[in-house]
Design an enzyme around this catalytic site. Structure first.
Site, PDB file in Angstrom:
ATOM      1  N   TYR A 253       0.834  -1.207   0.000  1.00 25.25           N
ATOM      2  CA  TYR A 253       0.000   0.000   0.000  1.00 25.25           C
ATOM      3  C   TYR A 253       0.865   1.251   0.000  1.00 25.25           C
ATOM      4  O   TYR A 253       0.522   2.259  -0.624  1.00 25.25           O
ATOM      5  CB  TYR A 253      -0.905  -0.003   1.233  1.00 25.25           C
ATOM      6  CG  TYR A 253      -1.896   1.128   1.273  1.00 25.25           C
ATOM      7  CD1 TYR A 253      -3.022   1.128   0.453  1.00 25.25           C
ATOM      8  CD2 TYR A 253      -1.713   2.205   2.130  1.00 25.25           C
ATOM      9  CE1 TYR A 253      -3.933   2.169   0.488  1.00 25.25           C
ATOM     10  CE2 TYR A 253      -2.624   3.251   2.179  1.00 25.25           C
ATOM     11  CZ  TYR A 253      -3.729   3.227   1.360  1.00 25.25           C
ATOM     12  OH  TYR A 253      -4.631   4.268   1.397  1.00 25.25           O
TER      13      TYR A 253
ATOM     14  N   PRO B 250      -1.772  11.745   5.848  1.00 24.27           N
ATOM     15  CA  PRO B 250      -2.522  11.630   7.105  1.00 24.27           C
ATOM     16  C   PRO B 250      -2.144  10.364   7.867  1.00 24.27           C
ATOM     17  O   PRO B 250      -1.693   9.382   7.279  1.00 24.27           O
ATOM     18  CB  PRO B 250      -3.979  11.583   6.636  1.00 24.27           C
ATOM     19  CG  PRO B 250      -3.919  11.062   5.237  1.00 24.27           C
ATOM     20  CD  PRO B 250      -2.618  11.540   4.661  1.00 24.27           C
ATOM     21  N   ASN B 251      -2.352  10.400   9.180  1.00 23.61           N
ATOM     22  CA  ASN B 251      -1.953   9.292  10.044  1.00 23.61           C
ATOM     23  C   ASN B 251      -3.158   8.635  10.703  1.00 23.61           C
ATOM     24  O   ASN B 251      -3.956   9.305  11.351  1.00 23.61           O
ATOM     25  CB  ASN B 251      -0.998   9.805  11.136  1.00 23.61           C
ATOM     26  CG  ASN B 251      -0.321   8.681  11.886  1.00 23.61           C
ATOM     27  OD1 ASN B 251      -0.139   7.587  11.361  1.00 23.61           O
ATOM     28  ND2 ASN B 251       0.079   8.946  13.126  1.00 23.61           N
TER      29      ASN B 251
ATOM     30  N   ARG C 247     -15.850  -5.921  17.526  1.00 17.71           N
ATOM     31  CA  ARG C 247     -15.652  -7.035  18.446  1.00 17.71           C
ATOM     32  C   ARG C 247     -16.327  -6.787  19.791  1.00 17.71           C
ATOM     33  O   ARG C 247     -16.934  -7.692  20.369  1.00 17.71           O
ATOM     34  CB  ARG C 247     -14.159  -7.298  18.610  1.00 17.71           C
ATOM     35  CG  ARG C 247     -13.521  -7.823  17.328  1.00 17.71           C
ATOM     36  CD  ARG C 247     -12.032  -7.929  17.448  1.00 17.71           C
ATOM     37  NE  ARG C 247     -11.673  -8.978  18.399  1.00 17.71           N
ATOM     38  CZ  ARG C 247     -10.438  -9.145  18.864  1.00 17.71           C
ATOM     39  NH1 ARG C 247      -9.470  -8.328  18.468  1.00 17.71           N
ATOM     40  NH2 ARG C 247     -10.180 -10.119  19.714  1.00 17.71           N
TER      41      ARG C 247
END
Length: 347
Positions: free
Chosen positions: A168, A195-196, A219
């Site tokens: 990626y 961006p993070n 979950r």
């Protein structure tokens, strides 16, 4: 098709420096709200947030296409679209996305499709002759696993991307370098941002595609419905991360389009650093799961710390607005509205 002329003296459109000064002020994105803006990838998490932001600001000529209408991986289709539409501004938010497991399971697919999308859009924007400014959205996966923390933009290409992220990351690195190349050779005002750890509405929830926050939401919600006494989470919980809400990124996109014309890419991160244990407890509280979080320290948890240095972005006047807990609540509401009528209860 009209084409962008090669610059005989380098980057004629190098309108600003790292602080966004220079000729950028002469061409105001916010003062040009009737101009045609093409958002590539408007149905994804990032593109949809940018679309909402531009609509809220009063932009009246935003052009979008679904994948069925325009396959960005097809060069001929992209060139025909740009020749017909002649957009003035382009924001590339489209990508084939998924977690490390998804890209590692199909590395050729992720690498090839994302490279094609990036090359096709940047090259068509350069060739069509109408584009005044192009923004390519990359990702913090571009940085090496051993990059300094917080990670500055200068860490790019000081080492390989983290193992598993390269399929990626490489197309994202290519996008940054393409912006620099077309700026230097043709004078196109092409910029990039990294961006993070994004999250927010339209974040994918299927296990093979989701990242940590949507995975935890799914979950814990499932465990609450089933009355499970505990939820196992990999690692010790000590690893530190920052998470950036997609609406904050959308604001950063507008700031960059308005104020930045530098050659180097710009990091975009919230600056709100939390451990994975703190994150899990926040998600558990929002979901309302009352069971135990069982930490499996024998399982991998990645690098000890991953935060980007967003000082350059903040110098442009941008500040994140969405606190992490508020953002988690926002994403959980989205999950309940859009996911829980179908497989989310049972997957």
């Amino acid at each position: 098709m009209p084409s962008q002329q090669r610059s005989s003296s380098g980057s004629t459109a190098k309108a600003g420096d790292a602080d966004g000064d220079g000729d950028a002020a002469a061409v105001s994105f916010l003062g040009d709200k009737s101009a045609k803006v093409f958002i590539a990838g408007h149905r994804g998490m990032v593109g949809s947030a940018v679309h909402r932001k531009l609509d809220a600001l009063g932009f009246t000529n935003v052009v979008v296409r679904t994948r069925a209408e325009l396959d960005l991986a097809c060069q001929a289709a992209v060139e025909a679209f740009f020749a017909a539409e002649l957009p003035r501004y382009v924001i590339l938010a489209a990508a084939k996305v998924g977690g490390v497991h998804a890209s590692s399971a199909a590395p050729a697919e992720y690498l090839t499709e994302n490279l094609r999308i990036t090359v096709n859009v940047v090259d068509a924007a350069r060739r069509c002759g109408s584009v005044r400014k192009l923004l390519v959205l990359a990702s913090s996966t571009i940085y090496p696993a051993d990059a300094p923390q917080p990670t500055p933009e200068s860490a790019l290409l000081t080492g390989p991307p983290a193992e598993g992220s390269e399929w990626y990351a490489i197309p994202k690195i290519a996008g940054i370098k393409m912006c620099q190349a077309v700026r230097a050779e043709y004078g196109l005002d092409a910029i990039a941002a990294a961006p993070n750890n994004l999250y927010g509405p339209r974040h994918p929830f299927p296990p093979e595609h989701s990242h940590v926050i949507p995975a935890l939401i799914r979950r814990f919600h499932r465990a609450k419905l089933e009355g499970a006494g505990e939820v196992a989470v990999w690692g010790s919980g000590a690893a530190a991360r920052e998470f950036t809400h997609v609406d904050d990124l959308a604001e950063a996109v507008v700031v960059l389009m308005e104020r930045y014309s530098g050659e180097e890419h710009v990091n975009v991160g919230s600056g709100e650093e939390v451990t994975v244990r703190e994150l899990a407890e926040a998600v558990r509280g929002v979901v309302g799961y009352e069971g135990v979080v069982a930490w499996d320290a024998a399982r991998p948890e990645g690098v000890a710390r991953r935060v980007v240095d967003s000082g350059r972005m903040r110098k442009l006047g941008w500040e994140p607005r969405v606190a992490l807990r508020d953002g988690i609540q926002d994403l959980y509401r989205f999950y309940l509205r859009h996911e829980c009528g179908g497989q989310a209860h049972h997957a």
